[in-house]
Design a protein around this motif. Structure first.
Motif, PDB file in Angstrom:
ATOM      1  N   PHE A  72       0.921  -1.185   0.086  1.00 57.14           N
ATOM      2  CA  PHE A  72      -0.084  -0.058  -0.008  1.00 57.14           C
ATOM      3  C   PHE A  72       1.068   1.066   0.100  1.00 57.14           C
ATOM      4  N   SER A  73       0.140   2.351  -0.300  1.00 55.44           N
ATOM      5  CA  SER A  73       0.832   3.712  -0.310  1.00 55.44           C
ATOM      6  C   SER A  73       2.318   3.601  -1.172  1.00 55.44           C
ATOM      7  N   ASN A  74       2.122   3.090  -2.421  1.00 55.22           N
ATOM      8  CA  ASN A  74       3.353   2.950  -3.281  1.00 55.22           C
ATOM      9  C   ASN A  74       2.714   3.607  -4.756  1.00 55.22           C
ATOM     10  N   LEU A  75       3.585   4.621  -5.230  1.00 53.22           N
ATOM     11  CA  LEU A  75       2.957   5.120  -6.342  1.00 53.22           C
ATOM     12  C   LEU A  75       4.004   4.843  -7.447  1.00 53.22           C
ATOM     13  N   PRO A  76       3.598   4.715  -8.851  1.00 50.23           N
ATOM     14  CA  PRO A  76       4.129   3.992  -9.990  1.00 50.23           C
ATOM     15  C   PRO A  76       5.599   3.998  -9.856  1.00 50.23           C
ATOM     16  N   GLU A  77       6.246   5.144  -9.923  1.00 47.99           N
ATOM     17  CA  GLU A  77       7.786   5.355  -9.887  1.00 47.99           C
ATOM     18  C   GLU A  77       8.339   4.603  -8.866  1.00 47.99           C
ATOM     19  N   THR A  78       7.868   4.498  -7.603  1.00 49.40           N
ATOM     20  CA  THR A  78       8.441   4.061  -6.341  1.00 49.40           C
ATOM     21  C   THR A  78       8.275   2.371  -6.755  1.00 49.40           C
ATOM     22  N   VAL A  79       7.271   1.919  -7.268  1.00 51.19           N
ATOM     23  CA  VAL A  79       7.239   0.609  -7.592  1.00 51.19           C
ATOM     24  C   VAL A  79       8.272   0.218  -8.593  1.00 51.19           C
ATOM     25  N   PHE A  80       8.624   0.876  -9.610  1.00 51.16           N
ATOM     26  CA  PHE A  80       9.279   0.576 -10.579  1.00 51.16           C
ATOM     27  C   PHE A  80      10.846   0.916  -9.980  1.00 51.16           C
ATOM     28  N   LYS A  81      11.014   1.525  -9.273  1.00 48.46           N
ATOM     29  CA  LYS A  81      12.364   1.530  -8.436  1.00 48.46           C
ATOM     30  C   LYS A  81      12.936   0.576  -7.682  1.00 48.46           C
ATOM     31  N   ASN A  82      11.725  -0.126  -7.030  1.00 55.94           N
ATOM     32  CA  ASN A  82      11.743  -1.344  -6.200  1.00 55.94           C
ATOM     33  C   ASN A  82      11.892  -2.609  -6.968  1.00 55.94           C
ATOM     34  N   ASN A 109      -2.848   8.664  -2.964  1.00 54.97           N
ATOM     35  CA  ASN A 109      -1.421   9.625  -2.667  1.00 54.97           C
ATOM     36  C   ASN A 109      -2.068  10.609  -1.601  1.00 54.97           C
ATOM     37  N   ASP A 110      -3.222  10.367  -1.136  1.00 53.68           N
ATOM     38  CA  ASP A 110      -3.640  11.427   0.124  1.00 53.68           C
ATOM     39  C   ASP A 110      -2.320  11.357   1.261  1.00 53.68           C
ATOM     40  N   LEU A 111      -2.809  12.455   2.070  1.00 48.97           N
ATOM     41  CA  LEU A 111      -1.720  12.586   3.116  1.00 48.97           C
ATOM     42  C   LEU A 111      -2.293  11.805   4.231  1.00 48.97           C
ATOM     43  N   GLY A 112      -1.420  11.444   4.965  1.00 42.79           N
ATOM     44  CA  GLY A 112      -1.979  10.532   6.489  1.00 42.79           C
ATOM     45  C   GLY A 112      -2.127   8.983   5.966  1.00 42.79           C
ATOM     46  N   ILE A 113      -1.359   8.423   6.902  1.00 45.75           N
ATOM     47  CA  ILE A 113      -1.334   6.728   6.808  1.00 45.75           C
ATOM     48  C   ILE A 113      -2.695   6.157   6.755  1.00 45.75           C
ATOM     49  N   TRP A 118      -6.985   2.876   4.490  1.00 45.98           N
ATOM     50  CA  TRP A 118      -8.542   2.338   4.142  1.00 45.98           C
ATOM     51  C   TRP A 118      -8.774   2.601   2.697  1.00 45.98           C
ATOM     52  N   ASP A 119      -8.264   3.725   2.177  1.00 50.26           N
ATOM     53  CA  ASP A 119      -8.612   3.852   0.468  1.00 50.26           C
ATOM     54  C   ASP A 119      -7.768   2.743  -0.140  1.00 50.26           C
ATOM     55  N   ASP A 120      -6.587   2.344   0.274  1.00 52.14           N
ATOM     56  CA  ASP A 120      -5.992   1.311  -0.407  1.00 52.14           C
ATOM     57  C   ASP A 120      -6.716  -0.071  -0.160  1.00 52.14           C
TER      58      ASP A 120
END
Length: 327
Positions: A72-82, A109-113, A118-120
């Motif tokens: 959760f809370s991973n945007l696409p470029e973070t996923v590609f980096k990993n 990509n909202d702020l606040g974990i 819950w959104d994720d």
């Protein structure tokens, strides 16, 4: 890098392919369809379609494929980096062995974990419909005389690695695939399925639970867990709001190994998780003490793909503890 996504683009060109695929990062609702794409460079992608993606995988030099479903809370470029880090580690171990293909679902990509969490969860459940269609499309492609004639079948071995909430995506995807397309039971599709820091309840793999389908679709299922995973500790607290008090699979491993199918294995990573990913101890399955150098968890994952066995020297062993002492 090839990838598959249920995340909506800013401009959907269906049924035409989108040569300039741009992720709509403000929209975390899953698409009804899945998109097969290629990442050309940072923030530059093109949609190539399922037949082109599957043909590219078939024609690649790699012997095996690893589908990587992120947390959760991973945007696409973070996923590609990993994924690039994991691919580099695979290449370092044995060039041409494993091709990493990320499966990107629409995290928020909202702020606040807590809000993100819950959104994720909702996005993970919604993505299961599109990704179930992905597996069914693959089965149809594999059985097609046009793309896989008898004298030229696709012989790639398929593995899947689900991290954190990606395990929820995988669990619900297989449930939907079985419900709508494979009511007689899931095919044995995956050589190995790796459930890392799984953010699902620890009874999920028990017989009779929805997660049992993961074992039906896999030759071997390997659970990697750590009791001091801080991200999952926060996850457990968040889930109390939803009256779900059970511990997470990525914290304890299966609640009762005797209740799991025979092809489920449990690996305790307590000795290395916070060392490899301080302070959270959540993403411990790639590099070890030094970026670009494999850790013991990665080594176990790669060796399992290489040999097809979780414990090659002991066929009856069901669990282990990974330490910094490599064996």
């Amino acid at each position: 890098m090839l990838f598959i996504t249920s995340r909506m683009p800013t401009h959907n060109t269906e049924p035409e392919l989108n040569p300039d695929f741009v992720f709509d990062l403000g929209n975390n609702a899953s698409s009804r369809a899945f998109f097969c794409c290629r990442r050309k460079k940072t923030d530059s992608y093109e949609e190539i379609g399922s037949k082109a993606l599957l043909s590219a995988i078939k024609e690649s030099k790699h012997r095996q494929v690893l589908l990587y479903i992120h947390g959760f809370s991973n945007l696409p470029e973070t996923v590609f980096k990993n994924a690039e880090e994991f691919q580099a580690l695979c290449n370092k171990k044995k060039a041409g062995e494993v091709l990493v293909v990320p499966v990107i679902w629409p995290c928020d990509n909202d702020l606040g974990i807590v809000k993100d969490y819950w959104d994720d969860q909702k996005a993970a459940d919604q993505s299961a419909f599109a990704l179930a269609r992905m597996f069914q499309k693959f089965m149809e492609w594999r059985a097609s005389p046009e793309y896989n004639p008898e004298d030229d079948p696709c012989l790639k071995r398929i593995n899947v690695l689900a991290h954190s909430m990606g395990n929820r995506v995988l669990r619900e995807t297989l449930a939907n695939w079985c419900r709508y397309d494979q009511p007689q039971g899931l095919p044995l599709l995956f050589r190995a399925t790796f459930l890392v820091a799984a953010d699902i309840v620890n009874e999920s793999l028990h017989r009779g639970k929805v997660g049992e389908l993961i074992s039906h679709a896999s030759r071997n299922v390997v659970v990697y867990y750590a009791s001091d995973d801080l991200a999952l500790r926060a996850s457990k607290v968040s889930n109390l709001r939803n009256a779900e008090a059970s511990r997470r699979l990525g914290h304890t491993g299966p609640e009762d190994m005797d209740l799991t199918p025979n092809n489920v294995y449990a690996i305790d990573c307590d000795d290395v998780n916070t060392r490899y990913d301080p302070p959270k101890g959540h993403s411990y399955f790639r590099s070890g003490d030094k970026k670009g150098e494999p850790g013991v968890v990665f080594d176990h994952i790669f060796n399992t793909m290489l040999t097809g066995r979780v414990f090659p020297s002991d066929e009856f062993r069901k669990s282990s503890i990974l330490t910094l002492q490599r064996t």
